[in-house]
Design a protein around this motif. Structure first.
Motif, PDB file in Angstrom:
ATOM      1  N   UNK A  48      39.382  55.458  57.977  1.00 65.20           N
ATOM      2  CA  UNK A  48      38.840  54.424  57.106  1.00 65.20           C
ATOM      3  C   UNK A  48      39.641  54.382  55.815  1.00 65.20           C
ATOM      4  N   UNK A  49      40.147  53.227  55.481  1.00 68.27           N
ATOM      5  CA  UNK A  49      40.835  53.139  54.185  1.00 68.27           C
ATOM      6  C   UNK A  49      39.802  53.154  53.060  1.00 68.27           C
ATOM      7  N   UNK A  50      40.204  53.723  51.969  1.00 69.93           N
ATOM      8  CA  UNK A  50      39.325  53.776  50.814  1.00 69.93           C
ATOM      9  C   UNK A  50      39.379  52.413  50.137  1.00 69.93           C
ATOM     10  N   UNK A  51      38.220  51.757  50.010  1.00 68.62           N
ATOM     11  CA  UNK A  51      38.249  50.419  49.403  1.00 68.62           C
ATOM     12  C   UNK A  51      38.583  50.511  47.918  1.00 68.62           C
ATOM     13  N   UNK A  52      39.390  49.583  47.494  1.00 70.51           N
ATOM     14  CA  UNK A  52      39.727  49.548  46.070  1.00 70.51           C
ATOM     15  C   UNK A  52      38.722  48.650  45.371  1.00 70.51           C
ATOM     16  N   UNK A  53      38.186  49.104  44.283  1.00 70.90           N
ATOM     17  CA  UNK A  53      37.189  48.267  43.597  1.00 70.90           C
ATOM     18  C   UNK A  53      37.847  47.041  42.975  1.00 70.90           C
ATOM     19  N   UNK A  54      37.136  45.930  43.051  1.00 72.99           N
ATOM     20  CA  UNK A  54      37.655  44.700  42.474  1.00 72.99           C
ATOM     21  C   UNK A  54      37.483  44.760  40.960  1.00 72.99           C
ATOM     22  N   UNK A  55      38.445  44.243  40.238  1.00 71.38           N
ATOM     23  CA  UNK A  55      38.298  44.265  38.778  1.00 71.38           C
ATOM     24  C   UNK A  55      37.159  43.342  38.352  1.00 71.38           C
ATOM     25  N   UNK A  56      36.426  43.781  37.333  1.00 68.10           N
ATOM     26  CA  UNK A  56      35.317  42.980  36.850  1.00 68.10           C
ATOM     27  C   UNK A  56      35.858  41.775  36.086  1.00 68.10           C
ATOM     28  N   UNK A  57      35.193  40.636  36.241  1.00 72.92           N
ATOM     29  CA  UNK A  57      35.688  39.457  35.525  1.00 72.92           C
ATOM     30  C   UNK A  57      35.495  39.620  34.015  1.00 72.92           C
ATOM     31  N   UNK A  58      36.321  38.937  33.302  1.00 73.23           N
ATOM     32  CA  UNK A  58      36.275  38.979  31.842  1.00 73.23           C
ATOM     33  C   UNK A  58      34.991  38.272  31.374  1.00 73.23           C
ATOM     34  N   UNK A  59      34.218  38.861  30.482  1.00 75.96           N
ATOM     35  CA  UNK A  59      32.991  38.188  30.033  1.00 75.96           C
ATOM     36  C   UNK A  59      33.324  36.940  29.227  1.00 75.96           C
ATOM     37  N   UNK A  60      32.440  35.930  29.363  1.00 75.54           N
ATOM     38  CA  UNK A  60      32.654  34.688  28.640  1.00 75.54           C
ATOM     39  C   UNK A  60      32.383  34.903  27.155  1.00 75.54           C
ATOM     40  N   UNK A  61      33.161  34.277  26.297  1.00 81.01           N
ATOM     41  CA  UNK A  61      32.890  34.423  24.862  1.00 81.01           C
ATOM     42  C   UNK A  61      31.596  33.715  24.501  1.00 81.01           C
TER      43      UNK A  61
END
Length: 150
Positions: A48-61
């Motif tokens: 099983x490949x280790x899943x890479x976490x997706x980067x969190x989206x930038x919060x809206x100003x």
């Protein structure tokens, strides 16, 4: 460690905390042989490949104008019409609260009622109270229902 010596057991746990357990050689051969005799399972053969976490989206100003626009666009749902009580219950409520209001207005206006009108108004108030108490349910229909509605 003796069966009743808990202090010694805790001392050994604290001293060996973080160490890898030592396995005697004669016991390890049986354990490895036991594992080698076992048929492979899907979990053993699957890589099983280790899943890479997706980067969190930038919060809206923060934009207060957007909040005001959202608040102005909100339209509340229409209010349900107020249900009227059944006629006998409505008459009982009017007798319970209406008769004291009639007497209060008569006192303020300085008007007196004849004895028969006083007797009818008093009977209406007491009868309305009695009817409301008599028709009350002995207990709630649903014991977990506190009556609140959303």
């Amino acid at each position: 460690v003796k069966p009743g010596d808990e202090d010694e057991a805790w001392r050994q746990i604290v001293e060996n905390y973080g160490d890898r357990p030592r396995v005697d050689d004669d016991d390890s051969d049986g354990a490895v042989a036991h594992l080698e005799d076992r048929p492979p399972t899907d979990l053993d053969s699957a890589v099983r490949p280790i899943p890479t976490p997706e980067p969190e989206p930038e919060p809206e100003p923060f934009d207060p104008g957007r909040l005001w626009a959202e608040a102005e666009a909100f339209v509340p749902p229409p209010v349900a019409p107020f249900p009227l009580a059944e006629p006998r219950r409505l008459a009982a409520w009017l007798g319970l609260f209406g008769v004291p209001v009639i007497y209060l207005l008569a006192i303020v206006a300085g008007v007196g009622f004849p004895g028969l009108v006083d007797l009818v108004l008093l009977a209406w108030m007491v009868g309305g109270f009695g009817y409301l108490v008599w028709t009350m349910p002995p207990r709630p229909h649903d014991p977990w229902d506190d009556g609140s509605r959303i």
